[in-house]
Each structure stands twice: as C-alpha cells, then as structure tokens.
Design a protein around this motif. Structure first.
Motif, short mmCIF file in Angstrom:
data_model
loop_
_atom_site.label_atom_id
_atom_site.label_comp_id
_atom_site.label_asym_id
_atom_site.label_seq_id
_atom_site.Cartn_x
_atom_site.Cartn_y
_atom_site.Cartn_z
N ALA A 120 43.60 30.60 33.78
CA ALA A 120 42.55 31.33 34.36
C ALA A 120 43.05 32.65 35.00
O ALA A 120 42.39 33.60 34.79
CB ALA A 120 41.77 30.67 35.33
N VAL A 121 44.31 32.48 35.58
CA VAL A 121 44.96 33.83 35.95
C VAL A 121 45.31 34.63 35.06
O VAL A 121 44.89 36.12 35.03
CB VAL A 121 46.31 33.38 36.86
N GLU A 122 45.80 34.31 33.93
CA GLU A 122 46.19 35.15 32.65
C GLU A 122 45.05 35.82 32.10
O GLU A 122 45.27 36.90 31.53
CB GLU A 122 46.89 34.15 31.72
N VAL A 125 44.03 38.75 34.15
CA VAL A 125 45.00 39.80 33.82
C VAL A 125 44.98 40.43 32.63
O VAL A 125 44.98 41.67 32.40
CB VAL A 125 46.64 39.37 34.11
N LEU A 126 44.90 39.67 31.62
CA LEU A 126 44.92 40.25 30.19
C LEU A 126 43.47 41.04 30.00
O LEU A 126 43.64 41.99 29.36
CB LEU A 126 44.71 39.04 29.21
N GLN A 127 42.38 40.61 30.75
CA GLN A 127 41.13 41.27 30.60
C GLN A 127 41.03 42.44 31.47
O GLN A 127 39.97 42.98 31.51
CB GLN A 127 40.08 40.33 30.53
N GLY A 128 42.18 42.79 32.18
CA GLY A 128 42.13 44.00 33.08
C GLY A 128 40.95 43.93 34.24
O GLY A 128 40.95 44.70 35.03
N ILE A 129 40.83 42.51 34.68
CA ILE A 129 40.02 42.48 35.91
C ILE A 129 41.06 42.27 37.16
O ILE A 129 40.66 43.14 38.15
CB ILE A 129 39.43 41.03 35.91
N HIS A 130 42.27 42.10 36.86
CA HIS A 130 43.50 42.45 38.01
C HIS A 130 44.69 42.49 37.46
O HIS A 130 44.90 42.22 36.10
CB HIS A 130 43.45 40.86 38.62
N LYS A 131 45.26 43.46 38.08
CA LYS A 131 46.62 43.78 37.47
C LYS A 131 47.66 42.88 37.65
O LYS A 131 48.50 42.71 36.94
CB LYS A 131 46.78 45.19 38.20
N TYR A 132 47.65 42.26 38.84
CA TYR A 132 48.66 41.28 39.23
C TYR A 132 48.14 39.80 39.17
O TYR A 132 47.24 39.50 39.56
CB TYR A 132 49.32 41.70 40.39
N THR A 133 49.22 38.79 38.97
CA THR A 133 48.87 37.47 38.89
C THR A 133 48.47 37.05 40.38
O THR A 133 47.42 35.97 40.44
CB THR A 133 50.18 36.62 38.66
N ALA A 223 57.70 37.10 32.28
CA ALA A 223 56.39 36.58 33.12
C ALA A 223 55.37 37.78 33.46
O ALA A 223 55.72 38.94 33.20
CB ALA A 223 56.87 35.95 34.30
N LEU A 224 54.05 37.49 33.80
CA LEU A 224 53.27 38.41 34.21
C LEU A 224 53.55 39.12 35.33
O LEU A 224 54.26 38.30 36.40
CB LEU A 224 51.90 37.83 34.53
#
Length: 227
Positions: A120-122, A125-133, A223-224
């Motif tokens: 869910a975190v990834e 991040v992949l979708q650009g909703i959040h930049k960092y984990t 890692a992210l």
C-alpha cells in the motif's frame, strides 16, 4: 465489457462509501483495500500466467501484465467517456483500482508479497501521492482512523458536489490523469470516448514502467526513499 461490468470489477461498494466520506484520503483508502482484497488474487493470477507461459522470465511476464491492464484501462476510459459527466468519478475510481491490480501483480512477479501492507505504501509512492515512504505510512495510518461522514453532525457535512469534486480530483491524481481535462472532454460528443481510452492507457503504461523499475531495484537491494 459493459459499464455494469466495470462497476463490478472496480472498487467495492464499501470502499466507495469510505472514499466519499473521506475524499481527502481516498487514495489511502483505495490502497489499503486493494492490498487486502486484491493481493491474494494477484498472486494467484501470476501463478496462472506463469503456467500459461512456462519458462518465461520475469521481464517478459511483466510486459504481458502491463499489456493486459493497459487494455483494460483503455476500455474503462472508452466506456465511461460515453456516460454523463458524473461518470468521471466512476472512471478514475475504476482506473485507479485497475492500476492497483497491475502494480500488485508486478510486485508478485518480482518476488514481493502482493498482500503485504508495504505494498500500500509503494502504491502511493509509485502513483505520486506521496514522495517518501514515511509520509505514505503516516497518511495510511491517518486514513485507518478517520471518522465516517455519517458520524459527523449534520452542520459539519460538506456539500455533496464539493465532496464528489474532491473525490474525483484525488482519484485522478492517484490514477495519473488530469481530472479537469477528462471531465471537460466528456462534454464533447464522441471525442471523450477516444480521449478517455488513450489517457487511461498512457497513464497505466507509465505507472507500469515505474513499478517495474522499482521492483527490479528492490531485487538488487535498493529501497524507496524514506524521508
């Protein structure tokens, strides 16, 4: 595939209710539900695909996965482009759900458990909703504890129109499309059907490419970003 089929294959009713009640955290609610509901299914889908293509390396399977979901995304855009303006909400919701299926199947393809909470975190991040984990994890934790709109006092309830617009914009951001452009296109007869399919397909392909890059890096020990 009909519009009814897309609704049935999109976010479940309970998730739609949570997203409408809390549109600001719609992407987080969708990511959480996708990992829980779709994770095990995507693992099974990968096994099926591997059985149909014995000996195919992960990169070849990844291309097949992206091809499948790009086509599904295009059909989603074409169908919802033929319905009234309110269909924009359905379109971006179904698109984000379809993209989550793709990302989780790609994760499984590169050795990551698609049902693990980290997916869910990834996704976010992949979708650009959040930049960092870390910010994604915090937002997911907040989403889990948010109150439902029906628990608020009537005077605190936002206007339905504003809720729908906010939900559409947040889901469009998650799906990688420009909601305003998509909704404006829906008032142009015929053109919306074409634009919807092309826009959805391109957004899904781009997301798939980012997911492949990320999960390849995971295999190599990277890692992210965690800031």
């Amino acid at each position: 595939m009909t519009d009814t089929d897309l609704r049935e294959d999109g976010p479940p009713a309970g998730l739609w209710e949570r997203m409408r009640a809390d549109p600001e955290y719609a992407p987080e609610h969708l990511a959480l539900e996708a990992v829980t509901r779709l994770g095990p299914r995507m693992a099974a889908e990968l096994v099926k695909l591997q059985g149909q293509n014995p000996g195919a390396p992960p990169d070849a399977l990844a291309d097949m996965i992206i091809y499948r979901y790009v086509n599904q995304s295009r059909l989603s855009g074409a169908v919802s482009g033929a319905v009234p303006l309110a269909g924009a909400v359905l379109d971006v919701g179904v698109l984000a759900w379809t993209q989550a299926r793709m990302v989780l199947m790609l994760a499984a393809n590169y050795g990551a458990d698609p049902a693990h909470p980290d997916r869910a975190v990834e996704l976010l991040v992949l979708q650009g909703i959040h930049k960092y984990t870390q910010t994604a994890r915090t937002a997911l934790a907040v989403a889990r504890g948010r109150e439902r709109v029906d628990a608020l006092l009537p005077a605190e309830r936002p206007e339905v129109r504003k809720v729908v617009l906010r939900l559409t914009l947040k889901l469009a951001q998650m799906a990688g499309v420009r909601a305003v452009k998509k909704m404006a296109a829906k008032v142009i007869p015929g053109a919306a059907i074409i634009l919807g399919g092309v826009t959805n397909g391109n957004a899904t392909r781009d997301l798939g490419a980012r997911a492949i890059t990320m999960y390849r890096l995971r295999l190599s020990g990277s890692a992210l970003p965690r800031g």
